[in-house]
Motif scaffolding. Sequence first.
Motif, mmCIF file in Angstrom:
data_model
loop_
_atom_site.group_PDB
_atom_site.id
_atom_site.type_symbol
_atom_site.label_atom_id
_atom_site.label_comp_id
_atom_site.label_asym_id
_atom_site.label_seq_id
_atom_site.Cartn_x
_atom_site.Cartn_y
_atom_site.Cartn_z
ATOM 1 N N GLN A 24 0.797 -1.223 0.000
ATOM 2 C CA GLN A 24 0.000 0.000 0.000
ATOM 3 C C GLN A 24 0.832 1.277 0.000
ATOM 4 O OE1 GLN A 24 -3.385 0.100 -0.335
ATOM 5 N NE2 GLN A 24 -3.092 -2.062 -0.681
ATOM 6 N N ILE A 25 1.796 1.370 0.922
ATOM 7 C CA ILE A 25 2.529 2.631 1.073
ATOM 8 C C ILE A 25 4.030 2.458 0.888
ATOM 9 C CG2 ILE A 25 0.803 3.802 2.482
ATOM 10 C CD1 ILE A 25 2.424 3.055 4.962
ATOM 11 N N LYS A 26 4.444 1.327 0.372
ATOM 12 C CA LYS A 26 5.845 1.063 0.008
ATOM 13 C C LYS A 26 6.807 1.050 1.195
ATOM 14 C CE LYS A 26 4.501 1.191 -4.284
ATOM 15 N NZ LYS A 26 3.285 0.464 -4.376
ATOM 16 N N THR A 27 6.299 0.830 2.404
ATOM 17 C CA THR A 27 7.163 0.666 3.564
ATOM 18 C C THR A 27 6.564 -0.403 4.463
ATOM 19 O OG1 THR A 27 8.198 1.700 5.472
ATOM 20 C CG2 THR A 27 6.055 2.561 4.846
ATOM 21 N N SER A 28 7.416 -1.230 5.026
ATOM 22 C CA SER A 28 6.923 -2.291 5.900
ATOM 23 C C SER A 28 7.064 -1.907 7.365
ATOM 24 C CB SER A 28 7.681 -3.588 5.625
ATOM 25 O OG SER A 28 9.045 -3.436 6.000
ATOM 26 N N ALA A 29 7.418 -0.665 7.645
ATOM 27 C CA ALA A 29 7.677 -0.259 9.018
ATOM 28 C C ALA A 29 6.443 0.267 9.746
ATOM 29 C CB ALA A 29 8.766 0.804 9.043
ATOM 30 N N LYS A 30 5.437 0.744 8.995
ATOM 31 C CA LYS A 30 4.286 1.361 9.659
ATOM 32 C C LYS A 30 3.031 1.236 8.811
ATOM 33 C CE LYS A 30 5.166 5.876 7.683
ATOM 34 N NZ LYS A 30 5.361 7.289 7.893
ATOM 35 N N MET A 31 1.887 1.470 9.479
ATOM 36 C CA MET A 31 0.600 1.523 8.797
ATOM 37 C C MET A 31 -0.076 2.828 9.177
ATOM 38 S SD MET A 31 -1.212 -2.217 8.673
ATOM 39 C CE MET A 31 -1.965 -2.019 10.236
ATOM 40 N N ASP A 32 -0.469 3.597 8.172
ATOM 41 C CA ASP A 32 -1.190 4.831 8.437
ATOM 42 C C ASP A 32 -2.691 4.544 8.453
ATOM 43 O OD1 ASP A 32 -1.750 4.428 5.770
ATOM 44 O OD2 ASP A 32 -0.782 6.251 5.071
ATOM 45 N N THR A 65 3.798 10.249 14.837
ATOM 46 C CA THR A 65 3.884 9.792 13.442
ATOM 47 C C THR A 65 2.522 9.529 12.825
ATOM 48 O OG1 THR A 65 4.078 7.464 14.079
ATOM 49 C CG2 THR A 65 6.136 8.725 13.827
ATOM 50 N N LYS A 66 1.476 9.505 13.654
ATOM 51 C CA LYS A 66 0.114 9.200 13.210
ATOM 52 C C LYS A 66 0.070 7.882 12.431
ATOM 53 C CE LYS A 66 -1.669 13.894 13.282
ATOM 54 N NZ LYS A 66 -1.781 13.900 14.693
ATOM 55 N N SER A 67 0.747 6.887 12.998
ATOM 56 C CA SER A 67 0.780 5.568 12.375
ATOM 57 C C SER A 67 0.979 4.493 13.442
ATOM 58 C CB SER A 67 1.910 5.492 11.342
ATOM 59 O OG SER A 67 3.155 5.644 11.989
ATOM 60 N N ILE A 68 0.814 3.259 13.021
ATOM 61 C CA ILE A 68 1.088 2.112 13.890
ATOM 62 C C ILE A 68 2.415 1.526 13.440
ATOM 63 C CG2 ILE A 68 0.359 -0.214 14.539
ATOM 64 C CD1 ILE A 68 -2.523 0.684 14.066
ATOM 65 N N SER A 69 3.352 1.402 14.370
ATOM 66 C CA SER A 69 4.656 0.827 14.048
ATOM 67 C C SER A 69 4.525 -0.687 13.969
ATOM 68 C CB SER A 69 5.686 1.196 15.117
ATOM 69 O OG SER A 69 6.873 0.463 14.913
ATOM 70 N N LEU A 70 4.939 -1.255 12.856
ATOM 71 C CA LEU A 70 4.854 -2.701 12.683
ATOM 72 C C LEU A 70 6.055 -3.421 13.278
ATOM 73 C CD1 LEU A 70 3.300 -2.825 9.127
ATOM 74 C CD2 LEU A 70 2.173 -3.102 11.328
ATOM 75 N N ASP A 71 6.999 -2.670 13.819
ATOM 76 C CA ASP A 71 8.120 -3.269 14.544
ATOM 77 C C ASP A 71 7.801 -3.362 16.038
ATOM 78 O OD1 ASP A 71 9.681 -3.517 12.228
ATOM 79 O OD2 ASP A 71 10.337 -1.431 12.387
ATOM 80 N N ASN A 72 6.699 -2.778 16.459
ATOM 81 C CA ASN A 72 6.285 -2.762 17.855
ATOM 82 C C ASN A 72 5.130 -3.749 18.041
ATOM 83 O OD1 ASN A 72 5.269 -2.185 20.399
ATOM 84 N ND2 ASN A 72 5.438 0.033 20.156
ATOM 85 N N LYS A 73 5.430 -4.940 18.515
ATOM 86 C CA LYS A 73 4.400 -5.974 18.658
ATOM 87 C C LYS A 73 3.363 -5.619 19.711
ATOM 88 C CE LYS A 73 7.018 -9.652 16.624
ATOM 89 N NZ LYS A 73 7.676 -10.910 16.730
#
Length: 178
Positions: A24-32, A65-73
């Motif tokens: 979706q946003i070309k990064t696997s680190a976060k979800m907006d 960052t107004k996102s969810i960090s996908l590195d933070n379980k």
Amino acid sequence: MASGGDDYDIDALTEKLKAFATAQIKTSAKMDSKTVGKVAKECWPKPLQTRIDSSVFPKVMDKTTKSISLDNKDQIRKFISEAAIQYDDVTTKTKEFKKHEKFLAEKIITSGAGIKQTVVSKTGGVDRMTDTSKYTGSHKERFDESGKGKGKDGRVDKVDDSGYVGNYKDQGTYDKKH
């Protein structure tokens, strides 16, 4: 394998969310917010989808960052937990949150979400699209013999000063020469 007291595989869930975010946003680190909304739309029941943007995401997102960090379980667990609370509210109202967490996590893990799939044309004719011998009119000039587009050369009419009319351009009228 469940870990950390979860009834679902947090590692598999994290990997699936990363794959979706990358698509979706070309990064696997976060979800907006937009990506979270698309996950909800593709994976979860319709009554829950509207609540994800309005109730779940604002509670879970990182405020800077107004996102969810996908590195933070822990943040991912909180996202699923909050979604389960909302799911219970819009469906069963049984307060079986752990059961709902597992259900929602499994829906993401087993979905094809985030995986781009090639769709076959319903109208057909795709094989003719790259066969330049079947092009007519202006389309024919846009492609070379191998089917590759010519880019700007294929789209722009080139000025050709050769021939009878070309000899007289920008040189006044016919009478001035004679």
